[in-house]
Motif scaffolding. Structure first.
Motif, PDB file in Angstrom:
ATOM      1  N   PHE A  99     -17.913  71.275  53.399  1.00  0.00           N
ATOM      2  CA  PHE A  99     -18.963  70.538  52.703  1.00  0.00           C
ATOM      3  C   PHE A  99     -19.779  71.466  51.804  1.00  0.00           C
ATOM      4  N   VAL A 103     -19.937  71.085  47.744  1.00  0.00           N
ATOM      5  CA  VAL A 103     -21.198  70.793  47.056  1.00  0.00           C
ATOM      6  C   VAL A 103     -21.531  71.925  46.074  1.00  0.00           C
ATOM      7  N   ILE A 106     -19.341  71.797  42.925  1.00  0.00           N
ATOM      8  CA  ILE A 106     -19.752  70.727  42.005  1.00  0.00           C
ATOM      9  C   ILE A 106     -21.093  71.074  41.350  1.00  0.00           C
ATOM     10  N   LEU A 107     -22.026  71.586  42.157  1.00  0.00           N
ATOM     11  CA  LEU A 107     -23.336  71.949  41.594  1.00  0.00           C
ATOM     12  C   LEU A 107     -23.197  73.008  40.513  1.00  0.00           C
ATOM     13  N   LYS A 111     -20.687  71.564  33.311  1.00  0.00           N
ATOM     14  CA  LYS A 111     -20.796  70.346  32.515  1.00  0.00           C
ATOM     15  C   LYS A 111     -21.868  69.398  33.041  1.00  0.00           C
ATOM     16  N   LEU A 112     -22.264  69.611  34.294  1.00  0.00           N
ATOM     17  CA  LEU A 112     -23.281  68.728  34.858  1.00  0.00           C
ATOM     18  C   LEU A 112     -24.665  69.294  34.600  1.00  0.00           C
ATOM     19  N   ARG A 113     -25.529  68.444  34.080  1.00  0.00           N
ATOM     20  CA  ARG A 113     -26.910  68.891  33.884  1.00  0.00           C
ATOM     21  C   ARG A 113     -27.817  68.251  34.926  1.00  0.00           C
ATOM     22  N   HIS A 114     -29.045  68.683  34.947  1.00  0.00           N
ATOM     23  CA  HIS A 114     -30.053  68.128  35.869  1.00  0.00           C
ATOM     24  C   HIS A 114     -29.639  68.237  37.323  1.00  0.00           C
ATOM     25  N   ALA A 190     -24.633  81.740  44.433  1.00  0.00           N
ATOM     26  CA  ALA A 190     -24.753  83.093  43.908  1.00  0.00           C
ATOM     27  C   ALA A 190     -23.370  83.718  43.744  1.00  0.00           C
ATOM     28  N   GLY A 191     -22.482  83.460  44.717  1.00  0.00           N
ATOM     29  CA  GLY A 191     -21.115  83.977  44.627  1.00  0.00           C
ATOM     30  C   GLY A 191     -20.373  83.387  43.439  1.00  0.00           C
ATOM     31  N   ASP A 194     -21.009  84.935  40.083  1.00  0.00           N
ATOM     32  CA  ASP A 194     -20.359  86.223  39.838  1.00  0.00           C
ATOM     33  C   ASP A 194     -18.951  86.081  39.264  1.00  0.00           C
ATOM     34  N   PHE A 210      -9.986  70.391  36.760  1.00  0.00           N
ATOM     35  CA  PHE A 210     -11.104  70.917  37.563  1.00  0.00           C
ATOM     36  C   PHE A 210     -10.616  71.280  38.965  1.00  0.00           C
TER      37      PHE A 210
END
Lengths: 306, 283
Positions: A99, A103, A106-107, A111-114, A190-191, A194, A210
Motif C-alpha cells: 500500500f 500510494v 502515484i503521489l 502528471k498529477l497536480r494538487h 524521498a527515495g 532520487d 506507467f
C-alpha cells in the motif's frame, strides 16, 4: 571519498595535533559511551544472564540453565503469540508495504497536480498518540456502531465483529497498521525523488506504460528504501504492544496475544523476569535473523541508487 | 495521425483521472477516523452506543470537554507530560549534537567502527533492555519518579545521532578552519560555529523528541507507577481500562492530546519531513 580523507590527513602531519583531535573526539562522544555501557550493554548482558535464571524480583535470581527456554517451547500461549506475530509479519508487513509503495508511486507521478494536501493526509495518522489511536480504532471497529461497518453497510456488506472476532481481530490490526504507514510514505517519496528523471524520459520515448515504468525502473531502484522500511516494520511488529494491550488485552481467545504483549505480561503481571528475559532474547535473535534474510532477499547494495 | 493523437490524449487524461480518483478515495478514507474522533467527542455515551450509527452529534456543546476538565485531573497529567517532554527535548538536543560532532567532524582511531555499534543499537528492540533497566531503576529507587524517562535522554539516541551526523558531514570543512586558526578550542567551534548553522537539523531532532515523549506509552507504563505521576497517554489508557469507561470523557481527551501535535506539524511541517527523510534515506 577515501581520497579526500587521505589528503585531509596529510594536512595534519603534526601528530600532537592529531592526538589532541582524537582526545576531543572521544570527549565529545563520551555521553554516548556512558549511555551505551549503562543503558544498553549492561542491560543486554544482564538480560542474557536473567534468561537462564528463575527471577521473581522479590528473591535473588537463581540459575536454572536452559529451563526457561525449554518451558517457553511448551507454553501454548507463547506458541500462539509467535503464530500471531508471524501472521502480522507475513501478511501485515507485505500488505502495508504494498500500500505504502503504491500510494507513494502515484503521489510521485509528475502528471498529477494538487497532491500536496494528500501527502499531509497520509502522514498525520502517524502523529496521533498511540493511546489515542487505540481509543479511536476501538470505535471505528465497533461491530454495530463503528465507522468501518457503517461504510461497508452502504455497499451492502455486513461487516464482521472485528476486534471481538477471533478471525477478524488481526485483520483489524493490519488495517490500523496501514492507516499509520505515513512515515514509510514520506521515506518512499524521498527515495523516489532520487531516481533520475532521464530514466523515465527514455522509457517514455520507448513507449513504456506507467505500469511498465514502475515495474522496470521504479521498484528496482527503490529496493534499498523498501528494505529499510520493511526492517522498521518487522521490528515494529515484534514491539507491537500498546495496541493489543489497550484494545484487546490479547483477546478474544488469545487471537491478539502478540509477542511483546505476552513478554510484558510475564514480566510485569506475573513478575517472571527470567522467563520474560528468555523471550526478549529469542526476539532479539529472531529479529536479527529476519533482518539478515531481508537483506539477502532484497539483495541490498546491488542497485546503484545510493 | 490527428485521430491517433486525440485518442492518445484521451488515454492520458483517463489514466490521470483514475490515479487521481484512487488517491482521493484513500485520502478521504484516511480522514474519516479524525472526523469520527471530533464528532464523537461531542456525543454523549448513550449517543455513541446508539444503533444505527449517526455521523453527527445531536448537539454541538462543550459539555463533554467541561466535564473532562472537572472530572479528571487533566492539568496535573498535562504538567507531568510537559515535564517529561521538556527534559527529553533538552536532553536530546544537548547530548546528540555533542555526540554527532564527535562522530563527524573529529577523527579518532576506531571512530567508524564505534559508529557501526551506534547504528546497530537502532535495531535493538526496547523489550530486551526494558526488564534489566526496570530492575536497575528499582534498585536505585527511581521507579515512581520521572528519572527513568528523563535521564537516559541525556546520553544520546542512535536515530538522532545518525540524523545530525548526516547533516554535519555535509558542512564544508572550511567553515571551521578560520576559527581554528584564530585559536578557538574545539568546544568553542562546536558552540559558536557549528551549532548556529545546525539549527534546521536541531529543529528536526527537537520535534521528533517532542513527539516521541508526548506519545510514549510503554515507558510511563513501566516506570511511573503512581497515579500522581501519570502522563496524558498513560492516564487515558487507565481510564479506558476501567470496567465501565467514560467514553464521553475519553474522546474529548483524545482530541486535546492530538491537537498540539497537529498544530506543531502544520507550523513546522518542513522540519518534520526533513527529520524523517534524513533518518530514513540511505539508512
Amino acid at each position: 571519498m577515501k581520497k579526500t580523507v587521505k589528503t585531509e590527513f596529510s594536512e595534519y602531519k603534526n601528530s600532537r595535533m592529531r592526538r589532541a583531535e582524537a582526545k576531543n573526539g572521544i570527549l565529545f562522544v563520551l555521553p554516548w559511551i556512558i549511555g551505551f555501557l549503562g543503558f544498553t550493554l549492561y542491560p543486554i548482558l544482564s538480560s542474557l544472564y536473567y534468561s537462564f535464571c528463575d527471577y521473581s524480583v522479590i528473591k535473588e535470581p537463581v540459575f536454572t540453565g536452559v529451563k526457561n527456554y525449554v518451558t517457553l517451547f511448551h507454553d501454548q500461549t507463547f506458541i500462539k503469540a509467535c503464530k500471531n506475530t508471524a501472521y502480522m509479519m507475513l501478511i501485515g508487513v507485505p500488505v502495508t508495504t504494498f500500500f505504502a509503495v503504491a500510494v507513494s508511486v502515484i503521489l510521485n507521478s509528475k502528471k498529477l497536480r494538487h497532491t500536496g494536501w494528500m501527502r499531509v493526509v497520509f502522514f498525520i495518522p502517524t502523529l496521533v498518540p498511540t493511546v489515542v489511536a487505540c481509543l479511536l480504532w476501538i470505535w471505528v471497529m465497533q461491530p454495530e456502531t463503528g465507522v468501518v461497518n457503517t461504510l461497508l453497510g452502504y455497499i451492502g456488506v455486513k461487516g464482521p465483529g472485528w476486534l471481538a472476532s477471533p478471525t477478524w481481530a488481526k485483520p483489524a490490526f493490519i488495517m490500523m497498521m496501514i492507516w499509520t504507514c505515513g512515515n514509510a510514505i514520506i521515506i518512499y517519496l524521498a527515495g523516489l525523488q532520487d531516481i533520475s528523471e532521464s530514466l523515465y524520459e527514455a522509457a517514455e520515448i520507448d513507449g513504456a506504460s506507467f505500469f511498465r515504468e514502475t515495474i522496470s525502473i521504479t521498484l528496482p531502484l527503490l529496493k534499498p528504501t523498501i528494505l529499510y522500511n520493511m526492517v522498521t516494520l518487522v521490528i515494529g511488529v515484534f514491539q507491537w504492544f500498546a495496541e493489543p494491550y489497550i484494545m484487546t488485552q490479547g483477546g478474544p481467545n488469545n487471537a491478539t496475544m502478540f509477542y511483546s504483549l505476552y513478554l510484558y505480561q510475564n514480566a510485569f503481571t506475573y513478575f517472571k523476569m527470567g522467563y520474560a528475559s528468555a523471550q526478549a532474547w529469542i526476539m532479539l535473535v529472531v529479529a536479527f535473523a529476519i533482518i539478515l534474510i531481508l537483506f539477502k532477499f532484497l539483495k541490498f547494495g546491488e542497485s546503484n541508487n545510493s | 495521425m490527428k485521430k491517433n493523437m486525440r485518442l492518445y490524449k484521451m488515454g492520458v487524461f483517463f489514466r490521470k483521472f483514475i490515479l487521481y480518483f484512487i488517491l482521493l478515495f484513500f485520502a478521504l478514507l484516511w480522514l474519516i477516523p479524525f472526523f469520527f474522533l471530533v464528532m464523537g467527542s461531542f456525543k454523549s455515551t448513550s449517543e455513541l452506543f446508539q444503533v444505527p450509527f449517526r455521523w453527527l452529534p445531536k448537539h454541538f456543546d462543550f459539555d463533554n470537554y467541561i466535564n473532562m476538565f472537572q472530572q479528571i485531573p487533566f492539568l496535573r497529567y498535562l504538567k507531568n507530560t510537559l515535564i517529561i517532554v521538556f527534559f527529553s527535548v533538552v536532553g536530546a538536543l544537548i547530548s546528540n549534537s555533542l555526540i554527532a560532532y564527535g562522530f563527524s567532524r573529529l577523527r579518532w582511531p576506531g571512530r567508524d567502527k564505534v559508529f557501526m555499534i551506534v547504528l546497530a543499537t537502532m535495531i535493538l528492540p526496547y523489550q530486551v533492555t526494558m526488564i534489566p533497566l526496570y530492575l536497575m531503576f528499582t534498585k536505585m529507587h527511581w521507579v515512581g519518579t520521572f528519572l527513568p524517562l528523563i535521564v537516559p535522554q541525556f546520553f544520546g539516541n542512535a536515530f538522532y545521532i545518525f540524523l545530525l551526523r548526516q547533516f554535519l558531514t555535509g558542512v564544508p570543512k572550511e567553515i571551521t578552519e578560520s576559527s581554528r586558526i584564530d585559536g578557538a578550542n574545539e568546544f568553542e567551534i562546536f558552540l559558536k560555529v557549528i551549532m548556529p548553522i545546525s539549527k534546521p537539523a536541531l529543529a528536526s531532532v527537537a520535534i521528533m523528541a517532542f513527539i516521541r515523549a508526548w506519545n510514549d506509552f510503554l515507558g510511563p507504563l513501566v516506570f511511573l507507577g503512581s497515579d500522581r505521576l501519570y502522563t496524558l497517554s498513560l492516564a487515558a489508557s487507565m481510564l479506558k481500562s476501567n470496567y465501565d469507561p467514560n467514553w464521553d470523557l475519553l474522546l474529548p481527551l483524545g482530541v486535546v492530546m492530538v491537537l498540539p501535535v497537529l498544530l506543531l506539524f502544520f507550523v513546522l511541517q518542513k522540519y518534520f519531513i526533513q527529520g524523517i527523510t534524513m533518518s530514513g534515506i540511505k539508512g
